[in-house]
Design a protein around this motif. Sequence first.
Motif, PDB file in Angstrom:
ATOM      1  N   MET A   1       7.704 -21.889 -29.103  1.00 31.52           N
ATOM      2  CA  MET A   1       6.700 -22.540 -28.288  1.00 31.52           C
ATOM      3  C   MET A   1       5.882 -21.475 -27.560  1.00 31.52           C
ATOM      4  N   ILE A   2       4.575 -21.655 -27.562  1.00 30.25           N
ATOM      5  CA  ILE A   2       3.667 -20.716 -26.911  1.00 30.25           C
ATOM      6  C   ILE A   2       3.180 -21.328 -25.603  1.00 30.25           C
ATOM      7  N   ILE A   3       3.284 -20.534 -24.533  1.00 26.59           N
ATOM      8  CA  ILE A   3       2.891 -20.992 -23.205  1.00 26.59           C
ATOM      9  C   ILE A   3       1.947 -19.957 -22.599  1.00 26.59           C
ATOM     10  N   VAL A   4       0.884 -20.418 -21.988  1.00 28.40           N
ATOM     11  CA  VAL A   4      -0.031 -19.520 -21.283  1.00 28.40           C
ATOM     12  C   VAL A   4       0.410 -19.457 -19.825  1.00 28.40           C
ATOM     13  N   CYS A   5       0.657 -18.244 -19.361  1.00 28.96           N
ATOM     14  CA  CYS A   5       1.122 -18.025 -17.980  1.00 28.96           C
ATOM     15  C   CYS A   5       0.211 -17.021 -17.298  1.00 28.96           C
ATOM     16  N   GLN A   6      -0.998 -17.428 -17.009  1.00 26.45           N
ATOM     17  CA  GLN A   6      -1.966 -16.520 -16.421  1.00 26.45           C
ATOM     18  C   GLN A   6      -1.485 -15.969 -15.082  1.00 26.45           C
ATOM     19  N   ASN A   7      -0.901 -16.802 -14.245  1.00 23.16           N
ATOM     20  CA  ASN A   7      -0.465 -16.348 -12.926  1.00 23.16           C
ATOM     21  C   ASN A   7       0.704 -15.378 -13.012  1.00 23.16           C
ATOM     22  N   LEU A   8       1.644 -15.652 -13.890  1.00 22.80           N
ATOM     23  CA  LEU A   8       2.828 -14.805 -14.025  1.00 22.80           C
ATOM     24  C   LEU A   8       2.487 -13.405 -14.530  1.00 22.80           C
ATOM     25  N   LEU A   9       1.522 -13.318 -15.438  1.00 23.03           N
ATOM     26  CA  LEU A   9       1.196 -12.039 -16.070  1.00 23.03           C
ATOM     27  C   LEU A   9      -0.095 -11.409 -15.561  1.00 23.03           C
ATOM     28  N   LYS A  10      -0.756 -12.039 -14.588  1.00 23.48           N
ATOM     29  CA  LYS A  10      -2.107 -11.609 -14.205  1.00 23.48           C
ATOM     30  C   LYS A  10      -2.189 -10.190 -13.650  1.00 23.48           C
ATOM     31  N   ASN A  11      -1.198  -9.715 -12.947  1.00 21.88           N
ATOM     32  CA  ASN A  11      -1.244  -8.366 -12.368  1.00 21.88           C
ATOM     33  C   ASN A  11      -0.470  -7.350 -13.196  1.00 21.88           C
ATOM     34  N   LYS A  13      -0.075  -5.304 -17.241  1.00 25.01           N
ATOM     35  CA  LYS A  13      -0.782  -4.872 -18.446  1.00 25.01           C
ATOM     36  C   LYS A  13      -0.309  -5.667 -19.659  1.00 25.01           C
ATOM     37  N   ILE A  14       0.598  -6.587 -19.447  1.00 21.14           N
ATOM     38  CA  ILE A  14       1.211  -7.355 -20.525  1.00 21.14           C
ATOM     39  C   ILE A  14       0.285  -8.485 -20.970  1.00 21.14           C
ATOM     40  N   ASN A  15      -0.026  -8.520 -22.273  1.00 17.54           N
ATOM     41  CA  ASN A  15      -0.817  -9.626 -22.831  1.00 17.54           C
ATOM     42  C   ASN A  15       0.073 -10.741 -23.332  1.00 17.54           C
ATOM     43  N   GLY A  16       1.281 -10.376 -23.751  1.00 14.60           N
ATOM     44  CA  GLY A  16       2.235 -11.358 -24.244  1.00 14.60           C
ATOM     45  C   GLY A  16       3.641 -10.835 -24.112  1.00 14.60           C
ATOM     46  N   LEU A  24       5.127 -16.108 -24.010  1.00 12.19           N
ATOM     47  CA  LEU A  24       4.256 -16.253 -22.846  1.00 12.19           C
ATOM     48  C   LEU A  24       3.022 -15.377 -23.038  1.00 12.19           C
ATOM     49  N   LEU A  25       1.854 -15.955 -22.830  1.00 22.08           N
ATOM     50  CA  LEU A  25       0.594 -15.239 -22.993  1.00 22.08           C
ATOM     51  C   LEU A  25      -0.183 -15.204 -21.691  1.00 22.08           C
ATOM     52  N   LYS A  26      -0.927 -14.120 -21.499  1.00 23.21           N
ATOM     53  CA  LYS A  26      -1.738 -13.981 -20.296  1.00 23.21           C
ATOM     54  C   LYS A  26      -3.010 -14.822 -20.380  1.00 23.21           C
ATOM     55  N   LYS A  27      -3.660 -14.827 -21.558  1.00 26.06           N
ATOM     56  CA  LYS A  27      -4.957 -15.496 -21.703  1.00 26.06           C
ATOM     57  C   LYS A  27      -4.873 -16.647 -22.697  1.00 26.06           C
ATOM     58  N   ASN A  32      -4.980 -17.780 -30.288  1.00 27.82           N
ATOM     59  CA  ASN A  32      -5.628 -17.599 -31.590  1.00 27.82           C
ATOM     60  C   ASN A  32      -5.533 -16.160 -32.106  1.00 27.82           C
ATOM     61  N   ASN A  33      -4.897 -15.274 -31.342  1.00 25.74           N
ATOM     62  CA  ASN A  33      -4.748 -13.871 -31.738  1.00 25.74           C
ATOM     63  C   ASN A  33      -3.539 -13.758 -32.677  1.00 25.74           C
ATOM     64  N   LYS A  34      -3.808 -13.801 -33.966  1.00 20.65           N
ATOM     65  CA  LYS A  34      -2.732 -13.827 -34.968  1.00 20.65           C
ATOM     66  C   LYS A  34      -1.855 -12.577 -34.932  1.00 20.65           C
ATOM     67  N   ILE A  35      -2.455 -11.450 -34.621  1.00 19.83           N
ATOM     68  CA  ILE A  35      -1.704 -10.187 -34.564  1.00 19.83           C
ATOM     69  C   ILE A  35      -0.718 -10.225 -33.395  1.00 19.83           C
ATOM     70  N   LEU A  36      -1.197 -10.600 -32.218  1.00 22.59           N
ATOM     71  CA  LEU A  36      -0.331 -10.682 -31.037  1.00 22.59           C
ATOM     72  C   LEU A  36       0.780 -11.710 -31.246  1.00 22.59           C
ATOM     73  N   ILE A  37       0.438 -12.866 -31.782  1.00 25.63           N
ATOM     74  CA  ILE A  37       1.443 -13.908 -32.006  1.00 25.63           C
ATOM     75  C   ILE A  37       2.474 -13.427 -33.027  1.00 25.63           C
TER      76      ILE A  37
END
Length: 110
Positions: A1-11, A13-16, A24-27, A32-37
């Motif tokens: 399962m993919i979850i966007v956690c902008q607040n958790l990762l906002k400060n 350098k982690i994108n995922g 967990l993703l920052k943005k 849609n970033n197949k490489i990151l996923i």
Amino acid sequence: MIIVCQNLLKNTKINGITLFPFILLKKPQDKNNKILINHEKIHLRQQLELLVIFFYLWYVIEYYYWYFRLKDSFLAYKYISFEREAYAMEDDLNYLETRKIWSFWKYLAN
């Protein structure tokens, strides 16, 4: 399962980050970033192989081994065998279909 956690990762350098069974993703657009996923899905497979808890133990031990050896936190992260495999194979979107169990083993650095 993919979850966007902008607040958790906002400060950070982690994108995922993968915390089994979640990615967990920052943005939001990174869904849609197949490489990151793919990179994070490789970590999911690694975590399953090591029954999750042993993955995290190994990850931390290996990180500190490299940190004390290299005296650089970013380099220590990049030298972790799990990260080396994920970065090396993230562009191959079919990698998980052919990946052999414990493939991270060949990425252990000297």
